[in-house]
Motif scaffolding. Structure first.
Motif, PDB file in Angstrom:
ATOM      1  N   GLY A 154       6.580  -7.612   8.187  1.00  0.00           N
ATOM      2  CA  GLY A 154       5.816  -6.161   8.243  1.00  0.00           C
ATOM      3  C   GLY A 154       6.745  -4.812   7.577  1.00  0.00           C
ATOM      4  N   MET A 155       6.417  -4.018   6.575  1.00  0.00           N
ATOM      5  CA  MET A 155       7.581  -3.265   6.343  1.00  0.00           C
ATOM      6  C   MET A 155       6.200  -1.971   6.387  1.00  0.00           C
ATOM      7  SD  MET A 155       9.377  -5.088   3.914  1.00  0.00           S
ATOM      8  CE  MET A 155      10.971  -3.919   3.756  1.00  0.00           C
ATOM      9  N   ARG A 156       6.821  -0.475   6.803  1.00  0.00           N
ATOM     10  CA  ARG A 156       6.307   0.426   6.731  1.00  0.00           C
ATOM     11  C   ARG A 156       7.621   1.128   5.812  1.00  0.00           C
ATOM     12  NH1 ARG A 156       6.616   0.620  12.606  1.00  0.00           N
ATOM     13  NH2 ARG A 156       8.245   2.920  12.360  1.00  0.00           N
ATOM     14  N   LYS A 157       7.184   2.421   5.138  1.00  0.00           N
ATOM     15  CA  LYS A 157       7.620   3.714   4.541  1.00  0.00           C
ATOM     16  C   LYS A 157       7.699   4.981   4.998  1.00  0.00           C
ATOM     17  CE  LYS A 157       7.548   4.931  -0.648  1.00  0.00           C
ATOM     18  NZ  LYS A 157       6.693   5.093  -1.505  1.00  0.00           N
ATOM     19  N   ILE A 158       9.148   4.708   6.205  1.00  0.00           N
ATOM     20  CA  ILE A 158       9.454   6.256   6.219  1.00  0.00           C
ATOM     21  C   ILE A 158      10.359   6.508   5.826  1.00  0.00           C
ATOM     22  CG2 ILE A 158      10.598   6.992   8.309  1.00  0.00           C
ATOM     23  CD1 ILE A 158       9.324   4.166   9.773  1.00  0.00           C
TER      24      ILE A 158
ATOM     25  N   ASP B 134       0.303  -1.264  -0.293  1.00  0.00           N
ATOM     26  CA  ASP B 134       0.069  -0.311   0.032  1.00  0.00           C
ATOM     27  C   ASP B 134       0.777   1.515  -0.130  1.00  0.00           C
ATOM     28  OD1 ASP B 134      -1.905   1.396   0.271  1.00  0.00           O
ATOM     29  OD2 ASP B 134      -3.514   0.365   1.633  1.00  0.00           O
ATOM     30  N   ASP B 135       0.801   2.521   0.303  1.00  0.00           N
ATOM     31  CA  ASP B 135       1.128   3.636  -0.032  1.00  0.00           C
ATOM     32  C   ASP B 135       1.679   3.779   1.579  1.00  0.00           C
ATOM     33  OD1 ASP B 135      -0.277   4.501  -2.165  1.00  0.00           O
ATOM     34  OD2 ASP B 135      -1.630   5.457  -1.295  1.00  0.00           O
ATOM     35  N   GLU B 136       2.011   3.361   2.626  1.00  0.00           N
ATOM     36  CA  GLU B 136       2.458   3.416   3.958  1.00  0.00           C
ATOM     37  C   GLU B 136       3.509   2.125   4.597  1.00  0.00           C
ATOM     38  OE1 GLU B 136       1.353   6.506   6.463  1.00  0.00           O
ATOM     39  OE2 GLU B 136       1.414   8.127   5.170  1.00  0.00           O
ATOM     40  N   VAL B 137       2.369   1.294   4.285  1.00  0.00           N
ATOM     41  CA  VAL B 137       3.044  -0.036   4.834  1.00  0.00           C
ATOM     42  C   VAL B 137       2.653  -1.741   4.154  1.00  0.00           C
ATOM     43  CG1 VAL B 137       2.041   0.290   7.131  1.00  0.00           C
ATOM     44  CG2 VAL B 137       0.229  -0.312   5.256  1.00  0.00           C
ATOM     45  N   ALA B 138       3.122  -2.467   3.968  1.00  0.00           N
ATOM     46  CA  ALA B 138       3.005  -3.866   3.059  1.00  0.00           C
ATOM     47  C   ALA B 138       3.761  -4.794   4.205  1.00  0.00           C
ATOM     48  CB  ALA B 138       4.436  -3.131   1.849  1.00  0.00           C
TER      49      ALA B 138
END
Length: 144
Positions: free
Chosen positions: A112-116, A80-84
């Motif tokens: 589990g990833m976050r876009k930061i 997604d835009d901010e999580v994967a």
């Protein structure tokens, strides 16, 4: 190794983790995880909280292995835009410090990833083996 703000996709971040592990480069590994990462690794305790705990697991591996090989198969991400989140199969193998080659074992891995700030960073990972309910032990001889 790429610099921060250059991890274009979750899969690229994982590729960078693998490259850093093969190079035994803990500083590079550190850049690819959030500081507050929660890791459910195969060894106790039930959870490893924070980047220092995550890195401590890899220090243990590096004290046993002279050469590290890390393979990943069938990695699939939903983004997604901010999580994967992603899942696949991984195998840690290599050469021990005494010169013995080891084939390792295949495990299940979930990210589990976050876009930061434009970077895809690992905020959670889980590594597991299937469990044989009848005999109460992990099953470590399966292959994907």
């Amino acid at each position: 190794m790429k610099t921060r703000n250059s991890f274009q996709s979750p899969a690229e971040t994982v590729d960078q983790v693998i490259a850093a592990l093969r190079a035994k480069d803990l500083d590079a590994v550190r850049q690819l995880y959030t500081p507050d990462v929660i890791s459910f690794d195969v060894e106790p305790p039930l959870q490893h909280v924070g980047i220092e705990a995550k890195l401590a697991n890899w220090v243990k591996v590096f004290t046993v292995f002279a050469e590290v090989t890390y393979e990943l198969r069938d990695l699939t991400f939903t983004v997604d835009d901010e999580v994967a989140f992603g899942h696949g199969f991984a195998r840690l193998s290599g050469t021990l410090h005494d010169g013995t080659a080891t084939a390792g074992m295949w495990v299940r891995v979930t990210y589990g990833m976050r876009k930061i700030n434009g970077d895809w960073l690992i905020a959670h990972d889980q590594v597991s083996v299937p469990f044989d309910v009848v005999n109460g032990s992990g099953v470590t001889d399966l292959t994907p």
